[in-house]
Design a protein around this motif. Sequence first.
Motif, short mmCIF file in Angstrom:
data_model
loop_
_atom_site.label_atom_id
_atom_site.label_comp_id
_atom_site.label_asym_id
_atom_site.label_seq_id
_atom_site.Cartn_x
_atom_site.Cartn_y
_atom_site.Cartn_z
N TRP A 157 5.17 -11.85 -3.13
CA TRP A 157 5.95 -11.50 -4.31
C TRP A 157 5.84 -9.99 -4.57
O TRP A 157 6.85 -9.31 -4.80
N ALA A 158 4.61 -9.49 -4.52
CA ALA A 158 4.39 -8.06 -4.77
C ALA A 158 5.11 -7.20 -3.73
O ALA A 158 5.76 -6.20 -4.08
N ARG A 159 5.02 -7.60 -2.47
CA ARG A 159 5.68 -6.84 -1.41
C ARG A 159 7.19 -6.78 -1.66
O ARG A 159 7.82 -5.73 -1.48
N GLY A 160 7.76 -7.90 -2.08
CA GLY A 160 9.19 -7.93 -2.35
C GLY A 160 9.59 -7.05 -3.53
O GLY A 160 10.60 -6.34 -3.48
N ALA A 168 7.07 2.56 -4.78
CA ALA A 168 6.21 3.60 -4.20
C ALA A 168 6.89 4.97 -4.19
O ALA A 168 6.21 6.00 -4.07
N ASP A 169 8.22 4.99 -4.32
CA ASP A 169 8.94 6.27 -4.43
C ASP A 169 8.90 6.81 -5.85
O ASP A 169 9.20 7.98 -6.09
N ARG A 170 8.55 5.95 -6.78
CA ARG A 170 8.57 6.32 -8.20
C ARG A 170 7.20 6.77 -8.70
O ARG A 170 7.09 7.72 -9.47
N LEU A 174 -0.85 0.24 -6.87
CA LEU A 174 -2.18 -0.22 -6.51
C LEU A 174 -2.21 -1.74 -6.46
O LEU A 174 -1.73 -2.41 -7.38
N LEU A 175 -2.79 -2.29 -5.40
CA LEU A 175 -2.97 -3.73 -5.27
C LEU A 175 -4.45 -4.05 -5.27
O LEU A 175 -5.24 -3.38 -4.59
N SER A 176 -4.82 -5.08 -6.01
CA SER A 176 -6.22 -5.50 -6.03
C SER A 176 -6.30 -7.02 -6.01
O SER A 176 -5.40 -7.71 -6.49
N PRO A 177 -7.38 -7.58 -5.44
CA PRO A 177 -7.54 -9.03 -5.38
C PRO A 177 -8.19 -9.57 -6.65
O PRO A 177 -9.00 -8.89 -7.29
N PRO A 197 3.12 0.68 1.41
CA PRO A 197 2.83 2.01 0.82
C PRO A 197 2.13 1.89 -0.53
O PRO A 197 2.66 2.28 -1.58
N VAL A 198 0.91 1.36 -0.49
CA VAL A 198 0.15 1.13 -1.72
C VAL A 198 -1.28 1.61 -1.52
O VAL A 198 -1.71 1.90 -0.40
#
Length: 215
Positions: A157-160, A168-170, A174-177, A197-198
Amino acid sequence: MTPPSVRVSEIFFSLQGESSRVGLPTVFIRLTGCPLRCAWCDTEYAFTGGETRTIAEVVAEAGRQGTRTVCVTGGEPLAQKNCLPLLAALCDAGFDVSLETSGALDIGGVDARVSRIMDLKAPGSGEADKNRWDNLPLLTAHDEVKIVVADRADYEWARGIIAEHRLADRCPVLLSPVQGKLAPGELADWILADRLPVRFQLQLHKVLWGNMRGK
């Protein structure tokens, strides 16, 4: 006239555990109340209670901590109408201010000097339907988006979302578990495999102190 006030759950001095400011000694101002009930929330104690304090009192206490870096968090700080004047007052006092917000409420009125750390809610949180998508065009390079991932479905979902909205252009993303739900190495492997790109992040404060309150 009654001076403007906010409901404060706690004010404490610690290391920033998240965002690009991770590791910086920081004054945390945690406001009381939140309209969301995320499945993995670790600050449920801030939903209620707290103490009503004037903005001037809060700014003065922040000044006694000996650092310029301040983070206003919650709960959901923007649920309080006087969060906006608090943020402006902190900036006026010379602090370097960040705001941790769920992104469910309008960020448009936040002082431009504040770095808005917006937490988009993935489906595993149970609150993805609360995301305010109108906030995304308001983000600048001064802001950040955080997505907490509980499983592979949340990651996809996050990737989409990152691709669809060119996040990432804006601004930094950040992604965290979710602690105890997803192995950090597994999320790291997914990010690397997709060359996403995170920035991968762990909650530093939990690595150091677990779930201790005030840390």
